[in-house]
Design an enzyme around this catalytic site. Structure first.
Site, mmCIF file in Angstrom:
data_model
loop_
_atom_site.group_PDB
_atom_site.id
_atom_site.type_symbol
_atom_site.label_atom_id
_atom_site.label_comp_id
_atom_site.label_asym_id
_atom_site.label_seq_id
_atom_site.Cartn_x
_atom_site.Cartn_y
_atom_site.Cartn_z
ATOM 1 C CG HIS A 130 -2.143 -0.701 1.160
ATOM 2 N ND1 HIS A 130 -3.057 -0.587 -0.039
ATOM 3 C CD2 HIS A 130 -1.883 -1.656 1.753
ATOM 4 C CE1 HIS A 130 -3.436 -2.353 0.584
ATOM 5 N NE2 HIS A 130 -3.226 -2.213 1.235
ATOM 6 C CB CYS A 172 -2.586 3.785 -3.796
ATOM 7 S SG CYS A 172 -3.807 2.784 -4.887
#
Length: 285
Positions: A130, A172
């Site tokens: 992430h 991301c």
């Protein structure tokens, strides 16, 4: 032509586009390194005739502590396995480390940066995790990406000076969604040379700054899937920027999100390649 040596003299003086400060002067002085034997201007391509191609480190973070608020990254193991296969076939000594905390990621890459890479042509690091703009998550917290990549700067990892250092980031970089838009067409020098400590890096991000990066829970992420396919097809043929441009095109045109979350379907993605390479990079045939 400020600051350029012309006929043995220096014309003018160079300035930075920033407020003058003592700290700026100090950084500018300290962040340079003399690289003896750097393959300079006499070749347009990086040397690949070292005894080893180099090391590829894959950090695969799937499970995260509850305090991070981050969910399980289903599909990432498919990415990791595909990357292992592709980079091994290219000739890299490839290792995977799963579910690394911030401390473990830092220590792992610090240790690798302190290894002797003098017999290697290059270095690759892939991080699957992430993230947000400028940061990457370990399983317990986040860290600025530049803290990790900075371990391999020219003044900190001398055995990789003048050699390509690739960082591939599947994460991301924000929370923006890309709705897409309809279209109807689619020689070795023995002299001492000084080079920038930030030179010879390539950062391959899965998505543009500020945007989500998409990952299929069964097939893996759009970016890594496309990267592995292009490396398999053209890894020993195309220069790295040509290859990455094909990755961009594949992700842009062949993928579109399908989600049960309202407002998350029919979205697009474009990878972002940031290059500080100073030469053409071809993997050896």
């Amino acid at each position: 032509m400020s600051g350029v040596k012309i006929g043995g003299r220096v014309d003018g003086e160079d300035h930075v586009d920033a407020k003058k400060s003592e700290s700026t002067k100090t950084v500018a002085h300290n962040e340079t390194v003399h690289a003896k034997g750097y393959a300079g201007a006499d070749s347009d391509a990086y040397r690949m005739d070292y005894p080893k191609l180099g090391k590829c480190v894959i950090i695969n973070n799937k499970n995260f502590h509850k305090n991070t608020g981050m969910g399980e990254r289903n599909g990432t193991d498919v990415d990791a396995a595909n990357l292992m296969t592709v980079f091994c076939k290219l000739g890299f000594r490839t290792v995977i480390q799963n579910d690394q905390t911030v401390s473990q990621m830092t220590q792992l890459l610090k240790s690798v940066s302190q290894e002797d890479h003098s017999q290697s042509a290059m270095f690759v690091c892939v991080i699957l995790s992430h993230g947000d703009e400028g940061v990457i998550y370990g399983t317990d917290d986040f860290i600025e990406l530049k803290t990790l990549t900075g371990l391999f700067r020219g003044d900190r990892c001398l055995s990789l000076v003048g050699k390509p250092k690739l960082f591939i980031i599947q994460a991301c970089r924000g929370t923006d969604l890309d709705p897409g838009i309809e279209t109807d067409s689619v020689s070795e020098s023995e002299c001492t040379q000084k080079i920038p400590v930030e030179a010879d890096f390539l950062y391959a991000y899965s998505t543009a700054p500020g945007y989500y990066a998409w990952r299929n829970t069964t097939n893996g992420s759009w970016f890594i899937t496309s990267l592995c396919e292009m490396l398999t097809k053209y890894g020993r043929e195309l220069e790295i920027m040509q290859l990455m441009t094909r990755v961009n095109r594949k992700v842009a045109l062949e993928f579109q999100s399908c989600s049960n979350n309202p407002g998350f379907s029919d979205k697009k993605q474009i990878p972002c390649i940031v290059s500080m390479l100073t030469k053409d990079l071809y993997f050896p045939k």
